[in-house]
Design a protein around this motif. Structure first.
Motif, mmCIF file in Angstrom:
data_model
loop_
_atom_site.group_PDB
_atom_site.id
_atom_site.type_symbol
_atom_site.label_atom_id
_atom_site.label_comp_id
_atom_site.label_asym_id
_atom_site.label_seq_id
_atom_site.Cartn_x
_atom_site.Cartn_y
_atom_site.Cartn_z
ATOM 1 N N PRO A 59 0.837 -1.214 0.000
ATOM 2 C CA PRO A 59 0.000 0.000 0.000
ATOM 3 C C PRO A 59 0.872 1.266 0.000
ATOM 4 N N ASP A 60 0.328 2.348 -0.551
ATOM 5 C CA ASP A 60 1.121 3.589 -0.705
ATOM 6 C C ASP A 60 1.775 4.019 0.603
ATOM 7 N N ASP A 61 1.019 3.974 1.715
ATOM 8 C CA ASP A 61 1.575 4.488 2.962
ATOM 9 C C ASP A 61 2.595 3.539 3.600
ATOM 10 N N LYS A 62 2.849 2.416 2.981
ATOM 11 C CA LYS A 62 3.839 1.467 3.534
ATOM 12 C C LYS A 62 5.078 1.377 2.646
ATOM 13 N N LYS A 63 5.015 2.047 1.477
ATOM 14 C CA LYS A 63 6.088 1.831 0.478
ATOM 15 C C LYS A 63 7.466 2.159 1.039
ATOM 16 N N GLU A 64 7.546 3.316 1.731
ATOM 17 C CA GLU A 64 8.854 3.752 2.223
ATOM 18 C C GLU A 64 9.385 2.746 3.269
ATOM 19 N N GLN A 65 8.491 2.365 4.176
ATOM 20 C CA GLN A 65 8.878 1.424 5.241
ATOM 21 C C GLN A 65 9.349 0.094 4.638
ATOM 22 N N VAL A 66 8.605 -0.377 3.642
ATOM 23 C CA VAL A 66 8.951 -1.683 3.054
ATOM 24 C C VAL A 66 10.281 -1.587 2.295
ATOM 25 N N THR A 67 10.525 -0.447 1.647
ATOM 26 C CA THR A 67 11.817 -0.277 0.950
ATOM 27 C C THR A 67 12.949 -0.331 1.969
ATOM 28 N N GLN A 68 12.762 0.355 3.096
ATOM 29 C CA GLN A 68 13.815 0.359 4.123
ATOM 30 C C GLN A 68 14.027 -1.043 4.683
ATOM 31 N N LEU A 69 12.918 -1.740 4.922
ATOM 32 C CA LEU A 69 13.033 -3.104 5.461
ATOM 33 C C LEU A 69 13.766 -4.000 4.480
ATOM 34 N N SER A 70 13.430 -3.846 3.211
ATOM 35 C CA SER A 70 14.062 -4.735 2.240
ATOM 36 C C SER A 70 15.565 -4.429 2.126
ATOM 37 N N GLN A 71 15.950 -3.161 2.290
ATOM 38 C CA GLN A 71 17.392 -2.839 2.287
ATOM 39 C C GLN A 71 18.083 -3.452 3.510
ATOM 40 N N PHE A 72 17.388 -3.360 4.653
ATOM 41 C CA PHE A 72 17.935 -3.933 5.887
ATOM 42 C C PHE A 72 18.093 -5.459 5.743
ATOM 43 N N GLN A 73 17.072 -6.101 5.186
ATOM 44 C CA GLN A 73 17.106 -7.569 5.036
ATOM 45 C C GLN A 73 18.271 -7.975 4.119
ATOM 46 N N SER A 74 18.478 -7.211 3.049
ATOM 47 C CA SER A 74 19.590 -7.508 2.123
ATOM 48 C C SER A 74 20.936 -7.339 2.824
ATOM 49 N N LYS A 75 21.009 -6.301 3.659
ATOM 50 C CA LYS A 75 22.255 -6.043 4.384
ATOM 51 C C LYS A 75 22.590 -7.203 5.331
ATOM 52 N N MET A 76 21.553 -7.715 5.992
ATOM 53 C CA MET A 76 21.753 -8.828 6.927
ATOM 54 C C MET A 76 22.242 -10.065 6.159
ATOM 55 N N LEU A 77 21.631 -10.331 5.017
ATOM 56 C CA LEU A 77 22.056 -11.482 4.205
ATOM 57 C C LEU A 77 23.501 -11.299 3.746
#
Ligand SMILES: C[S@@+](CC[C@H](N)C(=O)[O-])C[C@H]1O[C@@H](n2cnc3c(N)ncnc32)[C@H](O)[C@@H]1O
Length: 390
Positions: free
Chosen positions: A294-312
């Motif tokens: 959803p539009d209001d979650k896009k920024e949060q999800v982008t940040q989470l996905s960057q964090f998840q990639s960093k952890m991997l």
């Protein structure tokens, strides 16, 4: 009537996926009783939207009414004919009277479409001993039992001490998959394991028990960054006799791989949007799994996905590491397939594993190497496994 128009408008926002059901309703009013009523009506409407739309069409074809807002008719119909609604008889107004005129047919259609039929609720329990009530063994995961929620709560009301025991763990099937799949793929019985994001510890406890049962020697390091959650983790590890686990209150990204030279296996279940576990499930149950953020979650999800990639990425510095299992309770592609594919693209020495061939739900675009649990089955979930190439 104004109240129902407002609920009908909120229903439209949910259908347009402007945000999650919960946040749309909570933002709409501070009146608790309105919030409760709107939530009950809208969640039911979303679950059965297509059938309710058909019912409204059928009624309108019998007697025309000059109302083009189908959502309003649906919302009112759900409230008037809800068997729990004791005030429905008194409800007045043109639309309510119109619907009541057709009450025999509407009730029949609601019944035929099972709109008010209570769905049976189940919980999953990982049982370390025989359960003292009726249960069904899960077809995939050993010791995981499916229990009728009514049976479970009746037992608990008579035996509250059961909660204090350490012979069972309530754990959804989704959450029990990563540790189980990891176990199926462990070839080396002498291996240190790292659980990079461990609290509250469901997967660590499961790993600890499996390691003991299967004579896998080596330490399990359980890493948790948050202090409060770390305390919960430690207490649970004690409660469930996980003496082969060493809990560490660290940020995984600050851990120096050279200090843990024998780690061969990693479980990464990082913080995620949790979209598989939220009320979104109700919206998605009737739709496909490839849902948009959803539009209001896009920024949060982008940040989470960057964090998840960093952890991997950080895991690749552990030189002895051979196997990684990655999981989230998110249904968004951005936190799942995108993170996994990005990892494979950047780290050519790693490959994905077709880890659970008999499981019917595969990754988006039918990627056979990733598995999903659709929200209608259990909590929405994603699992991928990576193996270092020989
Ligand atoms: C999805 S939860 C893990 C659930 C857990 N695996 C289980 O099955 O019970 C993610 C956890 O990771 C922790 N976390 C987030 N970032 C972290 C980091 N950089 N290092 C260690 N822990 C982290 C969060 O505090 C949270 O407790």
């Amino acid at each position: 009537m104004q109240k129902y128009s407002q609920i009908a408008a909120l229903l439209q926002q949910c259908l347009d996926r402007k945000s999650t059901l919960k946040s749309i309703i909570l933002k709409s009013s501070s009146n608790q009783s309105f919030v409760r009523q709107a939530y009950a009506i809208i969640s039911k409407a979303i679950q059965h939207y297509e059938q309710l739309y058909q019912i409204v069409e059928e009624i309108k074809s019998i007697q025309y009414i000059d109302i083009f807002d189908y959502n309003l008719l649906i919302v009112l119909m759900l409230d008037i004919f809800n068997p729990q609604n004791k005030k429905a008889k008194k409800m007045g107004g043109v639309v309510a009277r119109y619907l009541k005129t057709h009450k025999v047919l509407i009730k029949q259609l609601l019944e035929q479409n099972k709109i008010y039929e209570q769905e049976k609720k189940y919980i999953y329990i990982r049982a370390l001993q025989q359960l003292p009530f009726e249960s069904e063994n899960d077809e995939h995961i050993p010791n995981l039992c499916k229990v009728d929620y009514d049976i479970y709560s009746q037992y608990l009301s008579k035996n509250p001490e059961f909660l204090k025991g350490n012979t069972y763990i309530v754990q959804s099937k989704s959450s029990a998959l990563p540790a189980y799949l990891l176990l199926r793929n462990i070839k080396n019985k002498i291996a240190d394991i790292i659980d990079c994001c461990a609290a509250p510890g469901n997967k660590t406890i499961q790993l600890s028990h499996y390691a003991k049962q299967n004579n896998i020697t080596g330490k399990i390091y359980a890493i948790e960054r948050d202090e409060k959650r770390f305390e919960i983790l430690k207490n649970r590890l004690n409660k469930y006799n996980c003496e082969n686990v060493q809990p560490l209150n660290f940020d995984f990204l600050t851990i120096k791989p050279r200090d843990y030279p024998n780690i061969k296996i990693a479980l990464l279940d990082p913080s995620c949007s949790g979209s598989g576990m939220l009320q979104l499930r109700m919206i998605e149950a009737s739709k496909d799994d490839s849902i948009e953020v959803p539009d209001d979650k896009k920024e949060q999800v982008t940040q989470l996905s960057q964090f998840q990639s960093k952890m991997l990425h950080h895991l690749t510095f552990f030189k002895q590491l051979k196997l990684i299992i990655y999981s989230t309770c998110s249904i968004y592609k951005e936190e799942n397939e995108d993170v996994a594919n990005n990892f494979l693209q950047l780290h050519q020495q790693w490959e994905s594993v077709n880890l659970f061939p008999e499981w019917p739900y595969r990754g988006i675009d039918n990627n056979q190497h990733f598995i999903r649990v659709p929200p209608k089955e259990s909590d929405g979930f994603f699992v991928a496994m990576f193996k270092r190439k020989q």
